[in-house]
Design an enzyme around this catalytic site. Structure first.
Site, short mmCIF file in Angstrom:
data_model
loop_
_atom_site.label_atom_id
_atom_site.label_comp_id
_atom_site.label_asym_id
_atom_site.label_seq_id
_atom_site.Cartn_x
_atom_site.Cartn_y
_atom_site.Cartn_z
N LYS A 109 0.84 -1.20 0.00
CA LYS A 109 0.00 0.00 0.00
C LYS A 109 0.88 1.26 0.00
CE LYS A 109 -3.77 -2.45 2.37
NZ LYS A 109 -4.61 -2.55 3.60
N TYR A 156 -11.97 -2.98 -3.49
CA TYR A 156 -12.52 -3.19 -2.15
C TYR A 156 -14.06 -3.24 -2.17
CZ TYR A 156 -8.07 -2.74 0.36
OH TYR A 156 -6.81 -2.95 0.88
N ASN A 213 -1.83 -0.21 7.41
CA ASN A 213 -1.27 -1.54 7.67
C ASN A 213 -0.42 -2.08 6.51
OD1 ASN A 213 -3.35 -2.25 5.96
ND2 ASN A 213 -4.42 -3.57 7.43
N HIS A 254 -1.61 -5.53 1.43
CA HIS A 254 -2.84 -6.30 1.18
C HIS A 254 -2.46 -7.68 0.67
CE1 HIS A 254 -6.71 -7.51 -0.60
NE2 HIS A 254 -5.99 -7.92 -1.62
N GLU A 291 -8.90 -10.71 -8.03
CA GLU A 291 -7.99 -9.57 -7.85
C GLU A 291 -6.86 -9.59 -8.89
OE1 GLU A 291 -6.96 -9.85 -3.69
OE2 GLU A 291 -8.97 -9.21 -3.08
P1 DAT Z 1 -7.33 -7.50 5.29
O1 DAT Z 1 -6.59 -6.36 4.65
O2 DAT Z 1 -6.55 -8.08 6.45
O3 DAT Z 1 -7.78 -8.56 4.31
P2 DAT Z 1 -10.10 -6.62 5.35
O4 DAT Z 1 -10.22 -7.21 3.99
O5 DAT Z 1 -11.11 -7.00 6.38
O6 DAT Z 1 -8.64 -6.90 5.97
O7 DAT Z 1 -10.13 -5.03 5.25
C1 DAT Z 1 -9.43 -4.38 4.21
C2 DAT Z 1 -8.70 -3.19 4.79
O8 DAT Z 1 -9.65 -2.28 5.34
C3 DAT Z 1 -7.77 -3.53 5.96
O9 DAT Z 1 -6.49 -3.95 5.53
C4 DAT Z 1 -7.72 -2.24 6.71
C5 DAT Z 1 -9.12 -1.66 6.49
N1 DAT Z 1 -9.99 -1.99 7.63
C6 DAT Z 1 -10.52 -3.20 7.92
N2 DAT Z 1 -11.26 -3.16 9.03
C7 DAT Z 1 -11.19 -1.86 9.46
C8 DAT Z 1 -11.72 -1.16 10.58
N3 DAT Z 1 -12.50 -1.77 11.48
N4 DAT Z 1 -11.42 0.15 10.69
C9 DAT Z 1 -10.63 0.78 9.78
N5 DAT Z 1 -10.10 0.16 8.71
C10 DAT Z 1 -10.37 -1.12 8.56
MG MG Z 2 -9.17 -8.45 2.82
#
Ligand code: DAT
Ligand code: MG
Length: 148
Positions: free
Chosen positions: A9, A49, A112, A115, A126
């Site tokens: 990212k 997303y 974070n 991805h 994807e």
């Molecule tokens: P991951 O990236 O571990 O697959 P995800 O697909 O649930 O996680 O979410 C995509 C991204 O969205 C994640 O890397 C960071 C953001 N995100 C997820 N949950 C969040 C939350 N509760 N508050 C803020 N950002 C969040």
């Molecule tokens: Mg995810």
């Protein structure tokens, strides 16, 4: 062989973590099949997303992904989707184990740094979205030293 989509990212790129992150996947024994530095537009990030479009953090997440260039990659190997997620660590870096990428280099869930696809089917979608012209078909000469 299984493939996954991995994206560094904008914060990971800005912080100079591209080499470190690639190193971890390479040293593990996975094979790089696609790689590009790319800035994406809002509509593209929203498509990536789309499963999260109803979440309250969605627009902030999209703002973050379009805030600078990202490194899009395809990695291949046995169980690379789930093992890749383990290498990356838990979504919230506060809960990511030390030794994982997020555990070692990130603090907040909204920064974070990386991805990784969460399932073989989402990886397929994807990879098709980010690499519409396909990836590179090659096999590492190390293959017999990594797989029995
Ligand atoms: P991951 O990236 O571990 O697959 P995800 O697909 O649930 O996680 O979410 C995509 C991204 O969205 C994640 O890397 C960071 C953001 N995100 C997820 N949950 C969040 C939350 N509760 N508050 C803020 N950002 C969040
Ligand atoms: Mg995810």
């Amino acid at each position: 062989m299984e493939q996954t989509f991995i994206m560094i990212k904008p914060d990971g790129v800005q912080r100079g973590l591209v080499g470190e992150i690639i190193c971890r996947f390479e040293k593990k024994g996975f094979s790089l099949k696609g790689l590009k530095l790319i800035s994406v537009e809002r509509a593209f990030a929203e498509k990536h997303y789309e499963d999260l479009s109803s979440k309250p953090f969605f627009s902030g997440l999209v703002d973050y992904i379009i805030s600078g260039p990202v490194v899009a990659m395809v990695w291949e190997g046995k169980n690379v989707v789930s093992t890749g997620r383990n290498i990356i660590g838990a979504t919230n870096p506060a809960a990511s184990a030390p030794g994982t990428i997020r555990g070692d280099y990130a603090v907040e869930i909204g920064r974070n740094i990386i991805h990784g696809s969460d399932a073989v089917e989402s990886a397929r979608k994807e990879i098709a979205l980010w690499f519409p012209d396909g990836t590179v078909n090659w096999q590492s000469s190390l293959h017999p030293w990594i797989y029995e």
